[in-house]
Design a protein around this motif. Structure first.
Motif, PDB file in Angstrom:
ATOM      1  N   THR A  65       0.841  -1.197   0.000  1.00 55.77           N
ATOM      2  CA  THR A  65       0.000   0.000   0.000  1.00 55.77           C
ATOM      3  C   THR A  65       0.875   1.244   0.000  1.00 55.77           C
ATOM      4  OG1 THR A  65      -0.142   0.074   2.406  1.00 55.77           O
ATOM      5  CG2 THR A  65      -1.860  -1.166   1.257  1.00 55.77           C
ATOM      6  N   MET A  66       0.236   2.368  -0.235  1.00 55.09           N
ATOM      7  CA  MET A  66       0.931   3.659  -0.238  1.00 55.09           C
ATOM      8  C   MET A  66      -0.038   4.723   0.254  1.00 55.09           C
ATOM      9  SD  MET A  66       0.975   4.398  -4.302  1.00 55.09           S
ATOM     10  CE  MET A  66      -0.518   4.275  -5.257  1.00 55.09           C
ATOM     11  N   VAL A  67       0.512   5.846   0.670  1.00 57.07           N
ATOM     12  CA  VAL A  67      -0.305   6.950   1.155  1.00 57.07           C
ATOM     13  C   VAL A  67      -0.410   8.010   0.055  1.00 57.07           C
ATOM     14  CG1 VAL A  67      -0.502   8.789   2.873  1.00 57.07           C
ATOM     15  CG2 VAL A  67       0.332   6.534   3.552  1.00 57.07           C
ATOM     16  N   VAL A  68      -1.640   8.430  -0.226  1.00 55.78           N
ATOM     17  CA  VAL A  68      -1.919   9.522  -1.163  1.00 55.78           C
ATOM     18  C   VAL A  68      -2.926  10.460  -0.503  1.00 55.78           C
ATOM     19  CG1 VAL A  68      -1.459   8.132  -3.231  1.00 55.78           C
ATOM     20  CG2 VAL A  68      -3.789   8.273  -2.340  1.00 55.78           C
ATOM     21  N   GLU A  69      -3.101  11.627  -1.082  1.00 54.00           N
ATOM     22  CA  GLU A  69      -4.084  12.581  -0.575  1.00 54.00           C
ATOM     23  C   GLU A  69      -5.079  12.922  -1.670  1.00 54.00           C
ATOM     24  OE1 GLU A  69      -1.585  15.165   2.691  1.00 54.00           O
ATOM     25  OE2 GLU A  69      -1.643  15.908   0.628  1.00 54.00           O
ATOM     26  N   VAL A  70      -6.290  13.255  -1.246  1.00 52.75           N
ATOM     27  CA  VAL A  70      -7.325  13.759  -2.152  1.00 52.75           C
ATOM     28  C   VAL A  70      -7.771  15.094  -1.579  1.00 52.75           C
ATOM     29  CG1 VAL A  70      -9.606  13.373  -3.150  1.00 52.75           C
ATOM     30  CG2 VAL A  70      -8.050  11.442  -2.824  1.00 52.75           C
ATOM     31  N   ALA A  71      -7.790  16.137  -2.418  1.00 51.20           N
ATOM     32  CA  ALA A  71      -8.112  17.487  -1.946  1.00 51.20           C
ATOM     33  C   ALA A  71      -9.236  18.108  -2.765  1.00 51.20           C
ATOM     34  CB  ALA A  71      -6.867  18.374  -2.037  1.00 51.20           C
ATOM     35  N   TYR A  72     -10.063  18.887  -2.074  1.00 41.53           N
ATOM     36  CA  TYR A  72     -11.115  19.669  -2.731  1.00 41.53           C
ATOM     37  C   TYR A  72     -11.261  20.959  -1.945  1.00 41.53           C
ATOM     38  CZ  TYR A  72     -15.592  21.088  -4.706  1.00 41.53           C
ATOM     39  OH  TYR A  72     -16.590  21.785  -5.332  1.00 41.53           O
ATOM     40  N   ALA A  73     -11.451  22.061  -2.649  1.00 43.97           N
ATOM     41  CA  ALA A  73     -11.560  23.349  -1.959  1.00 43.97           C
ATOM     42  C   ALA A  73     -12.622  24.226  -2.594  1.00 43.97           C
ATOM     43  CB  ALA A  73     -10.225  24.075  -1.993  1.00 43.97           C
ATOM     44  N   LEU A  74     -13.351  24.894  -1.728  1.00 47.08           N
ATOM     45  CA  LEU A  74     -14.269  25.968  -2.102  1.00 47.08           C
ATOM     46  C   LEU A  74     -13.638  27.248  -1.575  1.00 47.08           C
ATOM     47  CD1 LEU A  74     -17.633  24.283  -1.051  1.00 47.08           C
ATOM     48  CD2 LEU A  74     -16.791  24.651  -3.373  1.00 47.08           C
ATOM     49  N   PRO A  75     -14.130  28.412  -1.965  1.00 42.70           N
ATOM     50  CA  PRO A  75     -13.532  29.643  -1.462  1.00 42.70           C
ATOM     51  C   PRO A  75     -13.538  29.741   0.073  1.00 42.70           C
ATOM     52  CG  PRO A  75     -14.992  30.115  -3.296  1.00 42.70           C
ATOM     53  CD  PRO A  75     -15.165  28.660  -2.969  1.00 42.70           C
ATOM     54  N   HIS A  76     -14.521  29.143   0.716  1.00 44.24           N
ATOM     55  CA  HIS A  76     -14.672  29.291   2.164  1.00 44.24           C
ATOM     56  C   HIS A  76     -14.418  27.997   2.947  1.00 44.24           C
ATOM     57  CE1 HIS A  76     -18.429  27.862   0.486  1.00 44.24           C
ATOM     58  NE2 HIS A  76     -18.698  27.330   1.658  1.00 44.24           N
ATOM     59  N   LYS A  77     -14.133  26.878   2.249  1.00 42.75           N
ATOM     60  CA  LYS A  77     -13.998  25.600   2.933  1.00 42.75           C
ATOM     61  C   LYS A  77     -13.122  24.670   2.094  1.00 42.75           C
ATOM     62  CE  LYS A  77     -17.057  21.814   4.428  1.00 42.75           C
ATOM     63  NZ  LYS A  77     -18.453  21.345   4.435  1.00 42.75           N
ATOM     64  N   GLN A  78     -12.251  23.915   2.760  1.00 38.79           N
ATOM     65  CA  GLN A  78     -11.438  22.944   2.031  1.00 38.79           C
ATOM     66  C   GLN A  78     -11.277  21.677   2.856  1.00 38.79           C
ATOM     67  OE1 GLN A  78      -7.518  24.461   1.309  1.00 38.79           O
ATOM     68  NE2 GLN A  78      -6.855  24.158   3.392  1.00 38.79           N
ATOM     69  N   LYS A  79     -10.941  20.598   2.164  1.00 40.14           N
ATOM     70  CA  LYS A  79     -10.758  19.322   2.845  1.00 40.14           C
ATOM     71  C   LYS A  79      -9.661  18.554   2.114  1.00 40.14           C
ATOM     72  CE  LYS A  79     -12.364  16.140   5.767  1.00 40.14           C
ATOM     73  NZ  LYS A  79     -12.122  16.299   7.173  1.00 40.14           N
ATOM     74  N   ILE A  80      -8.714  18.021   2.884  1.00 38.42           N
ATOM     75  CA  ILE A  80      -7.678  17.147   2.341  1.00 38.42           C
ATOM     76  C   ILE A  80      -7.761  15.843   3.122  1.00 38.42           C
ATOM     77  CG2 ILE A  80      -5.214  16.778   1.994  1.00 38.42           C
ATOM     78  CD1 ILE A  80      -4.899  19.828   1.832  1.00 38.42           C
ATOM     79  N   ILE A  81      -7.940  14.766   2.399  1.00 36.27           N
ATOM     80  CA  ILE A  81      -8.080  13.455   3.020  1.00 36.27           C
ATOM     81  C   ILE A  81      -6.870  12.602   2.646  1.00 36.27           C
ATOM     82  CG2 ILE A  81      -9.466  11.344   3.082  1.00 36.27           C
ATOM     83  CD1 ILE A  81     -11.902  13.136   2.484  1.00 36.27           C
ATOM     84  N   SER A  82      -6.222  12.061   3.655  1.00 39.92           N
ATOM     85  CA  SER A  82      -5.087  11.174   3.451  1.00 39.92           C
ATOM     86  C   SER A  82      -5.615   9.742   3.418  1.00 39.92           C
ATOM     87  CB  SER A  82      -4.094  11.364   4.598  1.00 39.92           C
ATOM     88  OG  SER A  82      -2.933  10.618   4.354  1.00 39.92           O
ATOM     89  N   LEU A  83      -5.191   8.986   2.402  1.00 39.21           N
ATOM     90  CA  LEU A  83      -5.669   7.615   2.229  1.00 39.21           C
ATOM     91  C   LEU A  83      -4.500   6.641   2.129  1.00 39.21           C
ATOM     92  CD1 LEU A  83      -8.214   8.180  -0.690  1.00 39.21           C
ATOM     93  CD2 LEU A  83      -8.806   7.753   1.683  1.00 39.21           C
ATOM     94  N   ASN A  84      -4.693   5.476   2.650  1.00 42.42           N
ATOM     95  CA  ASN A  84      -3.758   4.378   2.464  1.00 42.42           C
ATOM     96  C   ASN A  84      -4.399   3.461   1.419  1.00 42.42           C
ATOM     97  OD1 ASN A  84      -1.479   2.903   2.884  1.00 42.42           O
ATOM     98  ND2 ASN A  84      -2.102   2.059   4.845  1.00 42.42           N
TER      99      ASN A  84
END
Length: 106
Positions: free
Chosen positions: A5-24
């Protein structure tokens, strides 16, 4: 033998809110699969993960279902453009030209 397995990130952002999720994820996971696994649409219900353009570190990827991820990469989910960037530049240039002409007329 255990699956690598490996670790990657998925990111999404709005002007007022953002989220970055780390996944294995398993090696050989595609961008599209990582986005699905992130369940980002649970944080942003208006998000249609199947229709959003995707990229890696600011560069759009034309076929995310075919692009396999490397360890440490960040998949970015892009929002649709509100305005055509060329049109916005054209309007800004016209506005600047009008202001300059107005200045020289005084």
């Amino acid at each position: 033998m255990a699956e690598k397995t490996m670790v990657v990130e998925v990111a999404y952002a709005l002007p007022h809110k953002q989220k970055i999720i780390s996944l294995n994820v398993p090696e050989g996971t595609s961008m599209s699969e990582a986005v699905r696994l992130s369940r980002m649409d649970e944080y942003f219900p208006e998000l249609d993960l199947s229709a959003c353009p995707l990229g890696i570190f600011g560069k759009a990827v034309p076929k995310p279902s075919e692009r396999l991820l490397q360890a440490g990469e960040r998949v970015e989910i892009y929002r649709p453009l509100i305005a055509d960037p060329k049109e916005v530049r054209k309007q800004r240039a016209a506005k600047a030209k009008a202001a300059k002409e107005e200045e020289s007329a005084e």
